[in-house]
Design an enzyme around this catalytic site. Structure first.
Site, PDB file in Angstrom:
ATOM      1  N   GLY A 122       0.823  -1.200   0.000  1.00 28.27           N
ATOM      2  CA  GLY A 122       0.000   0.000   0.000  1.00 28.27           C
ATOM      3  C   GLY A 122       0.858   1.251   0.000  1.00 28.27           C
ATOM      4  N   ILE A 194      16.432  -9.835  20.506  1.00 33.52           N
ATOM      5  CA  ILE A 194      16.533 -10.831  19.441  1.00 33.52           C
ATOM      6  C   ILE A 194      17.828 -11.620  19.563  1.00 33.52           C
ATOM      7  CG2 ILE A 194      16.713 -11.160  16.942  1.00 33.52           C
ATOM      8  CD1 ILE A 194      14.932  -8.655  16.644  1.00 33.52           C
ATOM      9  N   GLU A 213      28.894  -7.074  22.317  1.00 38.53           N
ATOM     10  CA  GLU A 213      28.058  -5.926  22.654  1.00 38.53           C
ATOM     11  C   GLU A 213      28.933  -4.683  22.777  1.00 38.53           C
ATOM     12  OE1 GLU A 213      25.712  -3.197  23.260  1.00 38.53           O
ATOM     13  OE2 GLU A 213      24.649  -5.118  23.152  1.00 38.53           O
ATOM     14  N   SER A 279      22.055  -8.056  15.528  1.00 40.93           N
ATOM     15  CA  SER A 279      20.875  -7.630  16.292  1.00 40.93           C
ATOM     16  C   SER A 279      21.181  -6.286  16.955  1.00 40.93           C
ATOM     17  CB  SER A 279      20.527  -8.692  17.343  1.00 40.93           C
ATOM     18  OG  SER A 279      19.475  -8.273  18.172  1.00 40.93           O
ATOM     19  N   ARG A 282      16.211  -1.860  15.143  1.00 39.87           N
ATOM     20  CA  ARG A 282      15.354  -1.852  13.971  1.00 39.87           C
ATOM     21  C   ARG A 282      15.083  -0.419  13.522  1.00 39.87           C
ATOM     22  NH1 ARG A 282      13.350  -6.686  12.893  1.00 39.87           N
ATOM     23  NH2 ARG A 282      11.564  -5.863  11.717  1.00 39.87           N
ATOM     24  N   ASP A 322       5.680   0.343  15.321  1.00 39.88           N
ATOM     25  CA  ASP A 322       7.115   0.536  15.140  1.00 39.88           C
ATOM     26  C   ASP A 322       7.447   1.720  14.245  1.00 39.88           C
ATOM     27  OD1 ASP A 322       7.317  -1.754  16.621  1.00 39.88           O
ATOM     28  OD2 ASP A 322       8.459  -2.900  15.150  1.00 39.88           O
ATOM     29  N   HIS A 454      -1.218 -20.992  46.796  1.00 37.65           N
ATOM     30  CA  HIS A 454      -0.037 -21.742  47.235  1.00 37.65           C
ATOM     31  C   HIS A 454      -0.178 -23.211  46.835  1.00 37.65           C
ATOM     32  CE1 HIS A 454       3.328 -23.066  49.694  1.00 37.65           C
ATOM     33  NE2 HIS A 454       2.558 -24.051  50.135  1.00 37.65           N
TER      34      HIS A 454
END
Length: 475
Positions: A122, A194, A213, A279, A282, A322, A454
């Site tokens: 679209g 991720i 990292e 990773s 994004r 997002d 419990h």
């Protein structure tokens, strides 16, 4: 002549399909456009989350956890197995089945709620009388006209500069979910959600996993005490996590990938792996939306600029998930989708960013809501803290999984809950109680005085709330 709709949703992920369904429930004539394809070229509704994100990763995590339990823990229960093996192909096939069930479920929901679905990409064409023209480029190209447009086009994996994904050796989340056999050596750049989840899957199945990292701290967004507890567990499992590294040249060859990097000590190191998962976050997916055709405002990251109500710079155009500001979480997108549909209907849709839960589905699971202890200190907020270890929880002992703790943070004066942080078994489920409590402005005392079954893991939540007032009963 173009087909007319009250509301057109571009994107069929969690934000989009939920927005479409809620708008239809409110009486609007709704269309949803989505371009995801399955292996046969047919529609695959659900976006990144269903196809190459939340759902398939959880399926693989479950399979690998079963294997790990059988390999390392079944004997403790008196269960003996011989010649244990993992059929990776069958594991991947099961994952694909789970994905298809979710794809089909969304199509059923569209039919049930009378949402018209268009399979294709679209994009904006132009502003039209009383709305906007939207082109659907699929098997055939057609034009729709909508009075209200909701953009929910999601996000794409961020690649390292100069190192594109080939989804064979250098993998995004998509390729990481399609690895056909257990790699002997697996590298990950980035210790985010991720990276840790996929690293956990293949480590359990026998891969030697190294995580690189760049930040000097592990899981910087997580409460520091919880992050340290999680790292101890990952170190014990055999995940090799190197912090404070600077990645240099990456060479992609026929037989694997070589990563040159500088470690935290300033030493030059080379890591050779069979597969490399990148990773590092994004990016909003607005390429191909043709935003410029209608003057839709984007920021420097390519995200759609919206206000607090998800309104864009254009009248009648909204954006969720997002592709806008805020955390890139499926459930955040869903809440925004519902809120926008209700706002279009003249109602007062609401999303509380302060009570959106976060979850990392590793073993142990990590989940939290609200502020961390380091955030409260930085903001100068006076608080009380209470923790309770799963080691002292009867149900956790019976499960054979006593790693981790529950941590409560409450206002020092009012006792209102400011944050709850969990590392341990079923943290993803336990955090829901904390979200409800914070939505209702509950105090730690409120949770401490609620009866919990419990034996249950939730008793650790009650005990951590009691610990805020230094009166735990079982530790």
């Amino acid at each position: 002549m173009s087909k007319q709709f009250d509301v057109i949703v571009i994107g069929g992920g969690p934000g989009g399909y939920i927005a479409a369904i809620r708008a239809a429930q409110l009486g609007f004539n709704v269309a949803c456009i989505d371009e995801w394809k399955n292996d046969k070229g047919g529609p695959a509704l659900g976006g990144t989350c269903t196809n190459v994100g939340c759902i398939p990763s959880k399926a693989l995590l479950q399979s690998s956890e079963h294997f790990d339990q059988a390999h390392h823990h079944f004997a403790d229960h008196g269960i003996s197995l011989k010649d244990l093996s993992m059929d990776v192909g069958r594991m991947i096939a099961r994952k694909d089945t789970v994905v298809k069930q979710n794809n089909d479920g969304i199509q059923y929901l569209f039919k049930k709620n009378k949402v018209t679905f268009f399979h294709g990409r679209g994009s904006f064409v132009k502003a039209a009388e009383g709305g906007y023209e939207i082109q659907v480029a699929g098997k055939d190209t057609e034009t729709l006209t909508g009075k209200q447009i909701i953009v929910a086009t999601g996000s794409n994996a961020r690649a390292l500069p100069g190192t594109p994904f080939d989804e064979e050796n250098i993998l995004s989340n998509d390729g990481a979910l399609r690895i056909g056999s257990v790699p002997k050596k697996l590298g990950l750049i980035g210790s985010g959600v991720i990276g840790l989840e996929m690293g956990s899957v293949w480590r359990r199945l026998g891969a030697e996993v190294t995580v690189l990292e760049g930040l000097p701290t592990f899981l910087g967004a997580v409460d520091e005490q919880i992050a340290k507890e999680a790292k101890k567990a990952f170190d014990k499992q055999g995940l090799k996590i190197e912090l404070g590294v600077k990645v240099g040249e990456i060479k992609n060859g026929k037989h694997g990938v070589s990563v040159a990097y500088t470690n935290a000590k300033g030493e030059e190191v080379s890591l050779d792996v069979d597969k490399l998962i990148v990773s590092i976050g994004r990016v909003p997916n607005t390429i191909g939306l043709n935003a410029e055709a209608v003057g839709l405002q984007l920021d420097e990251r390519g995200a759609i600029v919206v206000d607090a109500d998800c309104k864009t710079s254009l009248p009648g155009v909204w954006a969720v998930g997002d592709v806008v500001r805020g955390p890139m979480l499926a459930h955040k997108a869903e809440e925004e989708g519902v809120a926008v549909a209700e706002r279009i209907a003249g109602q007062h849709g609401h999303v509380n960013f302060n009570t959106i839960p976060w979850v990392i589905y590793t073993n142990p699971e990590i989940a939290w809501v609200g502020r961390t202890e380091q955030q409260l200190k930085a903001d100068g907020v006076k608080y009380k803290a209470g923790t309770f270890p799963f080691l002292a929880n009867g149900r956790a002992r019976a499960l054979g999984d006593t790693t981790g703790m529950v941590k409560f943070l409450a206002d020092a004066t009012t006792d209102e809950i400011l944050g709850v942080h969990i590392v341990g078994p079923m943290a993803s489920e336990l955090i829901a109680e904390a979200v409800v409590a914070m939505e209702f402005k509950a105090s730690a005392e409120d949770i401490a005085r609620i009866c919990h079954a419990h034996p249950s893991l939730s008793e650790a939540t009650k005990e951590a709330a009691l610990a805020v007032d230094k009166r735990t009963l079982n530790f």
